[in-house]
Design a protein around this motif. Sequence first.
Motif, PDB file in Angstrom:
ATOM      1  N   PHE A  67       0.833  -1.203   0.000  1.00 28.85           N
ATOM      2  CA  PHE A  67       0.000   0.000   0.000  1.00 28.85           C
ATOM      3  C   PHE A  67       0.867   1.252   0.000  1.00 28.85           C
ATOM      4  CE2 PHE A  67      -2.169   3.466   2.117  1.00 28.85           C
ATOM      5  CZ  PHE A  67      -3.349   3.542   1.403  1.00 28.85           C
ATOM      6  N   ASP A  68       1.855   1.300   0.875  1.00 27.67           N
ATOM      7  CA  ASP A  68       2.731   2.471   0.955  1.00 27.67           C
ATOM      8  C   ASP A  68       3.433   2.728  -0.367  1.00 27.67           C
ATOM      9  OD1 ASP A  68       2.062   2.854   3.597  1.00 27.67           O
ATOM     10  OD2 ASP A  68       3.891   1.963   4.393  1.00 27.67           O
ATOM     11  N   MET A  69       3.977   1.675  -0.962  1.00 19.23           N
ATOM     12  CA  MET A  69       4.708   1.835  -2.217  1.00 19.23           C
ATOM     13  C   MET A  69       3.781   2.282  -3.350  1.00 19.23           C
ATOM     14  SD  MET A  69       7.311  -1.385  -2.102  1.00 19.23           S
ATOM     15  CE  MET A  69       7.259  -1.457  -3.857  1.00 19.23           C
ATOM     16  N   MET A  70       2.634   1.624  -3.486  1.00 26.96           N
ATOM     17  CA  MET A  70       1.722   1.954  -4.582  1.00 26.96           C
ATOM     18  C   MET A  70       1.195   3.385  -4.439  1.00 26.96           C
ATOM     19  SD  MET A  70       1.574  -0.331  -6.776  1.00 26.96           S
ATOM     20  CE  MET A  70       3.067  -1.242  -6.566  1.00 26.96           C
ATOM     21  N   TRP A  71       0.872   3.795  -3.211  1.00 22.06           N
ATOM     22  CA  TRP A  71       0.358   5.144  -3.004  1.00 22.06           C
ATOM     23  C   TRP A  71       1.414   6.185  -3.357  1.00 22.06           C
ATOM     24  CZ3 TRP A  71      -3.664   7.894  -3.102  1.00 22.06           C
ATOM     25  CH2 TRP A  71      -3.713   9.136  -2.502  1.00 22.06           C
ATOM     26  N   MET A  72       2.656   5.976  -2.897  1.00 25.88           N
ATOM     27  CA  MET A  72       3.704   6.957  -3.186  1.00 25.88           C
ATOM     28  C   MET A  72       4.069   6.972  -4.666  1.00 25.88           C
ATOM     29  SD  MET A  72       6.249   7.191   0.077  1.00 25.88           S
ATOM     30  CE  MET A  72       6.474   5.460   0.447  1.00 25.88           C
ATOM     31  N   ILE A  73       4.070   5.814  -5.299  1.00 30.41           N
ATOM     32  CA  ILE A  73       4.358   5.763  -6.737  1.00 30.41           C
ATOM     33  C   ILE A  73       3.255   6.465  -7.522  1.00 30.41           C
ATOM     34  CG2 ILE A  73       4.474   4.217  -8.733  1.00 30.41           C
ATOM     35  CD1 ILE A  73       6.075   2.288  -6.947  1.00 30.41           C
ATOM     36  N   LEU A  74       1.991   6.186  -7.180  1.00 29.73           N
ATOM     37  CA  LEU A  74       0.871   6.827  -7.870  1.00 29.73           C
ATOM     38  C   LEU A  74       0.931   8.340  -7.716  1.00 29.73           C
ATOM     39  CD1 LEU A  74      -1.892   6.565  -9.336  1.00 29.73           C
ATOM     40  CD2 LEU A  74      -2.918   6.548  -7.064  1.00 29.73           C
ATOM     41  N   LEU A  75       1.141   8.800  -6.506  1.00 33.15           N
ATOM     42  CA  LEU A  75       1.205  10.236  -6.259  1.00 33.15           C
ATOM     43  C   LEU A  75       2.412  10.864  -6.957  1.00 33.15           C
ATOM     44  CD1 LEU A  75       0.012  12.655  -4.753  1.00 33.15           C
ATOM     45  CD2 LEU A  75       1.418  12.021  -2.802  1.00 33.15           C
ATOM     46  N   GLY A  76       3.578  10.247  -6.821  1.00 32.33           N
ATOM     47  CA  GLY A  76       4.795  10.792  -7.409  1.00 32.33           C
ATOM     48  C   GLY A  76       4.751  10.853  -8.925  1.00 32.33           C
ATOM     49  N   VAL A  77       4.367   9.753  -9.554  1.00 29.99           N
ATOM     50  CA  VAL A  77       4.311   9.707 -11.021  1.00 29.99           C
ATOM     51  C   VAL A  77       3.243  10.678 -11.537  1.00 29.99           C
ATOM     52  CG1 VAL A  77       3.727   8.224 -12.990  1.00 29.99           C
ATOM     53  CG2 VAL A  77       5.291   7.409 -11.221  1.00 29.99           C
ATOM     54  N   SER A  78       2.120  10.771 -10.832  1.00 28.37           N
ATOM     55  CA  SER A  78       1.068  11.709 -11.247  1.00 28.37           C
ATOM     56  C   SER A  78       1.563  13.150 -11.212  1.00 28.37           C
ATOM     57  CB  SER A  78      -0.154  11.571 -10.337  1.00 28.37           C
ATOM     58  OG  SER A  78      -0.714  10.293 -10.447  1.00 28.37           O
ATOM     59  N   LEU A  79       2.282  13.513 -10.174  1.00 30.44           N
ATOM     60  CA  LEU A  79       2.793  14.884 -10.082  1.00 30.44           C
ATOM     61  C   LEU A  79       3.846  15.177 -11.153  1.00 30.44           C
ATOM     62  CD1 LEU A  79       2.999  15.343  -6.213  1.00 30.44           C
ATOM     63  CD2 LEU A  79       1.424  16.467  -7.795  1.00 30.44           C
ATOM     64  N   VAL A  80       4.738  14.229 -11.387  1.00 32.69           N
ATOM     65  CA  VAL A  80       5.759  14.432 -12.420  1.00 32.69           C
ATOM     66  C   VAL A  80       5.104  14.541 -13.796  1.00 32.69           C
ATOM     67  CG1 VAL A  80       7.736  13.379 -13.576  1.00 32.69           C
ATOM     68  CG2 VAL A  80       7.623  13.383 -11.083  1.00 32.69           C
ATOM     69  N   LEU A  81       4.131  13.665 -14.082  1.00 30.03           N
ATOM     70  CA  LEU A  81       3.425  13.753 -15.364  1.00 30.03           C
ATOM     71  C   LEU A  81       2.658  15.065 -15.487  1.00 30.03           C
ATOM     72  CD1 LEU A  81       2.106  10.120 -15.906  1.00 30.03           C
ATOM     73  CD2 LEU A  81       3.919  11.309 -17.152  1.00 30.03           C
ATOM     74  N   LEU A  82       2.069  15.519 -14.407  1.00 34.29           N
ATOM     75  CA  LEU A  82       1.387  16.811 -14.419  1.00 34.29           C
ATOM     76  C   LEU A  82       2.344  17.925 -14.808  1.00 34.29           C
ATOM     77  CD1 LEU A  82      -1.213  18.465 -13.539  1.00 34.29           C
ATOM     78  CD2 LEU A  82      -0.016  18.743 -11.367  1.00 34.29           C
ATOM     79  N   ALA A  83       3.543  17.905 -14.240  1.00 33.20           N
ATOM     80  CA  ALA A  83       4.536  18.936 -14.550  1.00 33.20           C
ATOM     81  C   ALA A  83       4.989  18.858 -16.003  1.00 33.20           C
ATOM     82  CB  ALA A  83       5.736  18.808 -13.616  1.00 33.20           C
ATOM     83  N   LEU A  84       5.018  17.662 -16.563  1.00 32.72           N
ATOM     84  CA  LEU A  84       5.491  17.506 -17.933  1.00 32.72           C
ATOM     85  C   LEU A  84       4.411  17.760 -18.985  1.00 32.72           C
ATOM     86  CD1 LEU A  84       7.642  14.260 -17.525  1.00 32.72           C
ATOM     87  CD2 LEU A  84       8.463  16.614 -17.772  1.00 32.72           C
ATOM     88  N   VAL A  85       3.165  17.444 -18.670  1.00 34.92           N
ATOM     89  CA  VAL A  85       2.107  17.447 -19.680  1.00 34.92           C
ATOM     90  C   VAL A  85       1.448  18.806 -19.860  1.00 34.92           C
ATOM     91  CG1 VAL A  85      -0.171  16.484 -20.184  1.00 34.92           C
ATOM     92  CG2 VAL A  85       1.659  14.991 -19.443  1.00 34.92           C
ATOM     93  N   ILE A  86       1.280  19.566 -18.797  1.00 30.27           N
ATOM     94  CA  ILE A  86       0.577  20.845 -18.922  1.00 30.27           C
ATOM     95  C   ILE A  86       1.409  21.809 -19.762  1.00 30.27           C
ATOM     96  CG2 ILE A  86      -0.255  22.861 -17.664  1.00 30.27           C
ATOM     97  CD1 ILE A  86      -1.107  21.019 -15.453  1.00 30.27           C
TER      98      ILE A  86
END
Length: 92
Positions: A67-86
């Motif tokens: 749970f800890d790993m999946m939550w941090m990966i989901l949050l981290g990758v989402s934020l990085v993709l947000l920074a790259l895509v907008i």
Amino acid sequence: MRLPRSRGSQFYLVQLVVVAAGLVLLALGSWRSGVAVVGGSFVVGAFARLVVPVEHTGMLRVRGKIFDMMWMILLGVSLVLLALVIPDQPSR
């Protein structure tokens, strides 16, 4: 000042410092870099949760390992993709 003893708590402290640095970047107007730094810190935190033994996780452990790993990966990758895509917006 005493540093935390467990390896996980040390990683957690480093992650908090990196998130604070990302928030400073956000406040200074470099939102893309700030969001990417915060997201990257969560991805690194997920990796730390993977490699640190359970008896040394300290504050890095919230729930189960998966749970800890999946939550941090989901949050981290989402934020990085947000920074790259907008796309950049023109200044007014």
